[in-house]
Design an enzyme around this catalytic site. Structure first.
Site, PDB file in Angstrom:
ATOM      1  N   GLY A 344       0.841  -1.201   0.000  1.00  0.00           N
ATOM      2  CA  GLY A 344       0.000   0.000   0.000  1.00  0.00           C
ATOM      3  C   GLY A 344       0.875   1.249   0.000  1.00  0.00           C
ATOM      4  N   ALA A 345       1.902   1.211   0.841  1.00  0.00           N
ATOM      5  CA  ALA A 345       2.825   2.346   0.935  1.00  0.00           C
ATOM      6  C   ALA A 345       4.118   1.882   1.588  1.00  0.00           C
ATOM      7  CB  ALA A 345       2.202   3.453   1.766  1.00  0.00           C
ATOM      8  N   MET A 346       5.174   2.673   1.417  1.00  0.00           N
ATOM      9  CA  MET A 346       6.478   2.305   1.966  1.00  0.00           C
ATOM     10  C   MET A 346       7.149   3.533   2.564  1.00  0.00           C
ATOM     11  SD  MET A 346       8.832   0.132   2.526  1.00  0.00           S
ATOM     12  CE  MET A 346      10.272   0.649   3.417  1.00  0.00           C
ATOM     13  N   ASN A 348      10.001   4.890   3.054  1.00  0.00           N
ATOM     14  CA  ASN A 348      11.366   5.370   2.761  1.00  0.00           C
ATOM     15  C   ASN A 348      11.565   6.722   3.445  1.00  0.00           C
ATOM     16  OD1 ASN A 348      11.488   3.231   0.722  1.00  0.00           O
ATOM     17  ND2 ASN A 348      10.028   4.536  -0.328  1.00  0.00           N
ATOM     18  N   HIS A 380       0.354   6.062   9.253  1.00  0.00           N
ATOM     19  CA  HIS A 380       1.170   4.865   9.471  1.00  0.00           C
ATOM     20  C   HIS A 380       2.619   5.109   9.005  1.00  0.00           C
ATOM     21  CE1 HIS A 380       1.728   0.360   9.439  1.00  0.00           C
ATOM     22  NE2 HIS A 380       2.713   0.729   8.619  1.00  0.00           N
ATOM     23  N   GLU A 381       2.754   5.617   7.799  1.00  0.00           N
ATOM     24  CA  GLU A 381       4.113   5.793   7.258  1.00  0.00           C
ATOM     25  C   GLU A 381       4.851   6.918   7.982  1.00  0.00           C
ATOM     26  OE1 GLU A 381       4.804   3.301   5.702  1.00  0.00           O
ATOM     27  OE2 GLU A 381       2.852   2.655   4.961  1.00  0.00           O
ATOM     28  N   GLU A 403       6.080  -2.877  12.617  1.00  0.00           N
ATOM     29  CA  GLU A 403       4.801  -2.778  11.911  1.00  0.00           C
ATOM     30  C   GLU A 403       3.618  -2.712  12.880  1.00  0.00           C
ATOM     31  OE1 GLU A 403       4.581  -1.776   9.133  1.00  0.00           O
ATOM     32  OE2 GLU A 403       6.412  -2.351   8.094  1.00  0.00           O
TER      33      GLU A 403
HETATM   34  N1  BES Z   1       6.815  -1.166   5.489  1.00  0.00           N
HETATM   35  C1  BES Z   1       5.525  -1.389   4.972  1.00  0.00           C
HETATM   36  C2  BES Z   1       5.500  -1.665   3.490  1.00  0.00           C
HETATM   37  C3  BES Z   1       5.977  -3.034   3.110  1.00  0.00           C
HETATM   38  C4  BES Z   1       5.199  -4.127   3.338  1.00  0.00           C
HETATM   39  C5  BES Z   1       7.190  -3.211   2.519  1.00  0.00           C
HETATM   40  C6  BES Z   1       5.635  -5.377   2.990  1.00  0.00           C
HETATM   41  C7  BES Z   1       7.652  -4.466   2.186  1.00  0.00           C
HETATM   42  C8  BES Z   1       6.867  -5.556   2.427  1.00  0.00           C
HETATM   43  C9  BES Z   1       4.624  -0.178   5.236  1.00  0.00           C
HETATM   44  O1  BES Z   1       4.944   0.575   6.334  1.00  0.00           O
HETATM   45  C10 BES Z   1       3.253  -0.729   5.502  1.00  0.00           C
HETATM   46  O2  BES Z   1       3.072  -1.358   6.500  1.00  0.00           O
HETATM   47  N2  BES Z   1       2.326  -0.515   4.597  1.00  0.00           N
HETATM   48  C11 BES Z   1       0.985  -1.026   4.716  1.00  0.00           C
HETATM   49  C12 BES Z   1       0.033   0.056   5.063  1.00  0.00           C
HETATM   50  C13 BES Z   1      -0.406   0.132   6.466  1.00  0.00           C
HETATM   51  C14 BES Z   1      -1.458   1.212   6.644  1.00  0.00           C
HETATM   52  C15 BES Z   1      -0.837  -1.150   7.095  1.00  0.00           C
HETATM   53  C16 BES Z   1       0.586  -1.570   3.367  1.00  0.00           C
HETATM   54  O3  BES Z   1       1.357  -1.442   2.431  1.00  0.00           O
HETATM   55  O4  BES Z   1      -0.500  -2.123   3.270  1.00  0.00           O
HETATM   56 ZN    ZN Z   2       4.447  -0.170   8.184  1.00  0.00          ZN
END
Ligand code: BES
Ligand code: ZN
Length: 966
Positions: A344-346, A348, A380-381, A403
């Site tokens: 969904g998002a990262m 960085n 979240h990010e 997380e």
């Molecule tokens: N760090 C994660 C993104 C990620 C997930 C990178 C799996 C590599 C592998 C990011 O912070 C994250 O948790 N994103 C969630 C959104 C959140 C609101 C739960 C996502 O991508 O769904």
């Molecule tokens: Zn996350």
């Protein structure tokens, strides 16, 4: 920015690699690379040099050499990197998109060695690496041999002498790589604008793909400072973690290009790096000297779709500065919406990447749910900017804390941005209930893993699951509650200050929280933070707390959805927890927490005295456990629900329903008792209890929508939902307005979707009419209602409706509209349309790769599509696995999604056969999900056998009650 065209800057380094001659070399190399890649792609079974994604989890490591181990040796520690990358946004003669680069890393030798292991994956090293010594007094040994180690993803450099402890060296490399559309490392995203194909070069490094962009010590504890330079076409925008420091024009052979140098980063982990080249536009503002920018496709920015994110980022950032008592550590915060993005998002650091639906908002297309997703995902990010980025967990085994923490505080950040939404309550539905379902299986696992058990990239990816996210969030919320937010944040601040720009392990947080507890004498705990939390972190599952209100006896037991399943994993605490219990008796809240520390305890205060007294525990579901009561207390609670349901908080009404249904699944209470909790729903208008009931009834639909229970069940549920449907019909002046409250807006959607699901004619007419008007006259449906209306109309319609929606999907100018249509297209009942749609999922020009697995899951959720989707996945597992194997969430979702309806012996056999047939290909990050699906199927089979008759007669009786006389 652009200072005109000049060559006076020192361009030597770049010209050396990227000059005209080099271009020819690159082309030649890219041919070699594509051949190499083709070899790898065809190779399914790994030999000694098999690729990681294709390796079954059990592949034996061939030898015990350092390069056969997945973890870096402790001999070398990086200080800084100087990395220059040039992604090509046009294909070369062979049709391949590539990038070229060079990198210097300064590292210290901390243990004498004659071996350099540095991560490098799918990179073609175009020159022999060069090693030099930083101290003039020490000579660097020369490199004897340089070999890629494919399985463990290293570049292995053997030296002819030792590196000296305490001395610094520079390792210089040049390389090329493919800018593939594989959503990992340095990759390519594509979109069309005004009929022209546009290419974006972007990155997704977490967890282990920085090594696909440049050679690096790719572990989270190997923090360093990064000096990044990007070469890109004139007029394109280059972004990275730091601010653009300077930009200049270069002439490289036949090409004029631009060079952007970025400010050096803070000391940080490789997985948080980002490099992006695009021709995106942006909007910006500045909040207390922090530059905030939102980047997206030009047309999206021009349409104002970045505005909501821009408006909310500043307040959320300020909120977290206050919450952590720590200033945002960087001078800028960029956020960018990418057309192709796996998660969904990262987070960085300084350059957060999103899929478009998670960042772009347009009032005339986006629903309240789309808006909520944007607010929470930004929160979240941004939460990670401190928790995760400033202080990083030492190794991936502690991922749950990173997380889980962000998944908890995202609600606090979003609540600050949208205080009228009551969004904090939703953690109960979205996280606590979500994860209760998996954590109640014998095949669940503890939050915490041992460092040595997490080695391979696939093992790391597997950690991004509901346990890490949602159980992590749930237990941290419980902890913050019993410590109080004040003490919790004190400990947090001291943890962040102590480990800033460094690494920690999860027990470091417990230690700092303990210090905060010790400084606040008003907080009384039954044990240390560490000892209390160990019971939640080191053993899987959670307890069901049973309160006998006649005797005041309180007991706890490991809650297993299937009581016959066998737990093979021993627990260090014998499946007992230290449980904080907040409770109330007949409308009076208790202010103290009752701690349950043993299997059984007697709490006199919990005895009921009067005949109508009731006890309710786990107020606001702040605790991570379920509650059961003696039958009399259940009956009294049910009576309160039917007469004065508002005396029980809405969250707990949702909880009573969820607990009852799940206790029934576990054979702790009769199923009929669970069904009784739905009887008061004709009076209920709040979102949370309705949603909880619908989630649980979903299981009944999954189990019974192919059986004779279906008819009476539909009739009963139609009766229950009709008052809610009529309530919203009146409130919205015959569906012409939208209710003001955020949760009420959700409940309006529930009312329509459930009424239509039960076949209420007024509802099906409503959705058909709205859709037809849209088709015929272009009259728009309110974005909140679109998903429901589209789905129901497509289900009721035929090819005409489907084709119309498909063309609207292809035309959509905002991803959230495309998303609604993509999901609704799976609602058709026509097998040929569903089968064709399944085929579309593997054609990335029709369905983006990022959306393939979720589309298959949508189709499987449709009773008419379930078996088609299962056949499709089975028939193409090898292809799907190899082409779509990189994603972290997608595989477990896919396996859970296509099997969730399984409830027969025949389906169980098929599932086992599927596991056996594909053991060599493997299941990657879906391995655990497959075992869980088998366990779930077994328990579904038993559940149906034991419950079908009772459930059928209950629905029959209830459906007949108060039936209007004809
Ligand atoms: N760090 C994660 C993104 C990620 C997930 C990178 C799996 C590599 C592998 C990011 O912070 C994250 O948790 N994103 C969630 C959104 C959140 C609101 C739960 C996502 O991508 O769904
Ligand atoms: Zn996350």
């Amino acid at each position: 920015m652009g200072k005109g065209f000049f060559l006076s800057k020192p361009v030597g380094v770049i010209c050396m690699i990227l000059g005209a001659g080099a271009l020819a070399t690159i082309i030649a190399l890219s041919v070699v690379y594509s051949q190499e890649k083709a070899k790898n792609d065809n190779q399914v079974l790994p030999t000694d040099g098999g690729t990681t994604t294709k390796a079954p989890a059990t592949t034996a490591v061939p030898s015990n050499e350092p390069w056969d181990k997945y973890r870096l040796p402790k001999s070398l520690v990086p200080r800084w990197y100087n990395v220059t990358l040039w992604p090509r946004l046009l294909p070369d003669e062979t049709g391949l998109y590539i990038f070229t680069g060079e990198s210097t890393v300064e590292f210290e030798c901390v243990v004498e060695t004659d071996l350099i292991l540095i991560h490098s994956n799918k990179l073609n090293h175009t020159n022999l690496a060069r090693l030099t010594s930083v101290d003039s007094g020490v000579k660097a040994p020369s490199i004897k041999s340089s070999l890629p180690q494919i399985e463990t993803q290293y570049l292995v450099l053997k030296l002819d002498g030792k590196l000296v402890k305490g001395h610094m060296y520079h390792l210089h490399t040049k390389f090329t790589g493919e800018l593939a559309d594989d959503l990992g490392g340095f990759y390519r995203s594509e979109y069309f604008e005004d009929g022209v194909k546009k290419v974006v070069a972007t990155t997704q490094m977490q967890p282990t793909d920085a090594r696909k962009a440049f050679p690096c010590f790719d572990e989270p504890a190997m923090k360093a400072v990064f000096h990044i330079t990007l070469i890109h076409d004139i007029g394109t925008v280059a972004l990275s973690n730091g601010k653009q420091q300077e930009t200049s024009m270069l002439n490289l052979g036949k090409q004029n290009v631009q060079k952007t140098v970025f400010e050096p980063t803070e000391k940080m982990s490789t997985y948080l790096l980002a490099f992006i080249v695009s021709d995106f536009a942006h909007i910006n503002n500045t909040v207390d000297e922090v530059l905030i920018r939102i980047f997206a496709r030009k047309s999206a920015i021009d349409a104002g779709q970045g505005q909501y994110a821009l408006n909310k980022t500043g307040p959320i950032l300020k909120f977290f500065e206050g919450y952590y008592s720590s200033k945002y550590p960087l001078p800028k915060s960029d956020q960018i919406a990418l057309p192709d993005f796996n998660a969904g998002a990262m987070e960085n650091w300084g350059l957060i990447t999103y899929r478009e639906t998670a960042l772009l908002y347009d009032e005339s297309f986006s629903s309240n749910s789309n808006k909520e997703r944007i607010a929470t995902i930004i929160a979240h990010e941004l939460a990670h900017m401190w928790f995760g980025n400033l202080v990083t967990l030492r190794w991936w085994n502690d991922l749950w804390l990173n997380e889980g923490f962000a998944s908890y505080v995202e609600y606090l950040g979003a609540d600050h941005a949208e205080p009228d939404w009551n969004i904090k309550d939703l953690i109960v539905l979205n996280d606590v209930h979500r994860v209760f379902a998996v954590d109640a299986l014998a095949s669940s696992h503890p939050l915490s893993s041992k460092e040595e058990d997490i080695q391979k990239p696939a093992q790391i990816s597997e950690l991004f699951d509901a346990i890490s996210y949602s159980k992590g969030a749930s237990v941290l919320r419980m902890l913050s509650d019993f410590l109080s937010e004040r003490v919790f944040t004190q400990g947090l601040t001291s943890y962040l200050n102590t480990f800033a720009f460094g690494n920690a392990v999860y027990t470091d947080l417990w230690e700092h929280l303990q210090m905060a507890v010790d400084n606040n004498t008003d907080i009384k705990l039954p044990d240390t933070v560490n000892n209390i939390m160990n019971t939640w972190v080191l053993q899987m599952g959670f307890p069901v707390v049973t309160i006998d209100t006649k005797t005041g006896t309180v007991t706890q037991k490991h809650f297993l959805l299937d009581p016959d399943s066998t737990v093979t994993v021993e627990s260090p605490f014998n499946y007992e927890w230290i449980v904080p219990i907040k409770w109330m008796k007949t409308e009076v809240h208790q202010t103290d927490i009752q701690w349950l520390q043993a299997k059984t305890d007697i709490v006199d205060k919990m005895k009921t005295t009067g005949p109508t007294d009731w006890v309710l525990a786990n107020i606001n579901v702040l605790g991570y456990y379920r509650v059961n009561y003696d039958k009399d207390n259940w009956d009294r609670l049910l009576a309160v629900l039917s007469t004065k349901h508002n005396s029980i908080p809405a969250i707990n009404r949702a909880q009573l329903v969820d607990d009852a249904f799940n206790l029934a699944r576990a054979k702790i209470i009769p199923t009929v008792m669970a069904l009784k909790t739905t009887k008061y729903l004709n009076l209920e208008r709040d979102y949370m209890p309705w949603k909880s009931a619908l989630n649980n009834l979903d299981f009944f639909y999954l189990m019974f929508d192919r059986s004779e229970v279906y008819g009476p069940m539909q009739k009963y549920l139609m009766k229950q939902v009709s008052p809610l449907f009529n309530f919203y019909k009146t409130l919205t002046a015959n569906w012409t307005k939208i209710p003001p409250g955020h949760l009420d807006q959700y409940n309006q959607q529930n009312a329509i979707s459930m009424a239509c699901r039960t076949g209420l004619e007024e509802c099906t007419t409503l959705t058909k009419t709205l859709f037809k008007n849209w088709m015929d006259t272009g009259s728009q449906i309110h974005p909140n209602l679109r998903s429901t209306v589209y789905c129901n109309a497509i289900a009721a319609g035929g090819a005409t409706e489907w084709e119309f929606a498909w063309s609207e999907f292809q035309k959509a100018t905002i991803a959230s509209e495309a998303e609604k249509l993509r999901s609704a297209l799976s609602c058709t009942k026509q097998p040929w349309l569903l089968n064709r749609y399944l085929e579309y999922t593997l054609n990335s020009t029709l369905i983006r790769k990022q959306d393939a697995t979720s589309t298959i899951v949508y189709i499987a959720s449709n009773v008419a599509g379930q078996s088609l989707a299962w056949d499709f996945v089975r028939a193409r597992w090898t292809y799907i696995f190899n082409e779509y194997g990189g994603g972290s969430f997608s595989f477990s979702n896919l396996i859970n999604g296509v099997t969730k309806r399984f409830s027969s012996e025949y389906e169980l056999q098929q599932l086992k056969q599927f596991k056996a047939d594909n053991s060599e290909v493997g299941f990657g990050s879906g391995t655990l999900a497959l075992d869980q699906s088998i366990e779930r199927t077994i328990s579904n089979i038993k559940w149906i056998t034991e419950n079908k008759q009772n459930v059928l007669s209950w629905f029959e009786t209830e459906a007949k009650l108060n039936e209007p006389m004809l």
